[in-house]
Design a protein around this motif. Sequence first.
Motif: not given
Length: 213
Positions: A64-70, A80-84, A115-121
Amino acid sequence: MKLFSRSSTPPHPVAPAAPPAPTAAVVPDPALAALTGEWTIDPAHSRIGFSVRHAMVTTVRGSFAEYESRLYFDGRNPARSRAEISLLTASVDTGVEQRDAHLVGRDFLDAGRHPRMTFTSTAVHLTAKDVYRMTGDLTIRGTTRPVALDLTYIGHVTDPFGYERVGFDGTTTINRSDWGLTYNARLAEGGAMVSERLRLQFDIAAIRSDPSD
């Protein structure tokens, strides 16, 4: 014949099994404490992709060429680590235009309606030196299911431009039909054109976020 004679030697008592030895807890490397903070995936040096068996004899790879992350990494306390991560489904690229058009259509990702697929830890813990198990919720086509992702810490550097970078490699395998991706053609020999098992791959180079952002 006496089966239960008084002169019979009583059986020896069986000693109780010893309890299993406790597993030693994995202790984070103290040097990773300096990496604690917010990070953002650098798309120019990262790949979020997949691979799937095609026609039973070859493997198709895409990304996937386009994505947003945090991302937030806590080197002292990995829990305490996390990802979105939010990926644009229409940005899928397998190197074949006709195949990509099929993937973004209703048979698979249905990018027009999703339009989006997401992963949230939801949880993170250290399983071995430099290896983390991250569980989370993966949403595809409006369906959310839990997955477990194994991440290996690659290293940390400061590049020539002064940016701090950290690297992780991760992978997990899912059954695509669990997310409603059930389309499949059949081969003449009876096998599936596309495997149900889909491997997700995360080759991540992240840059430390500016606290002022």
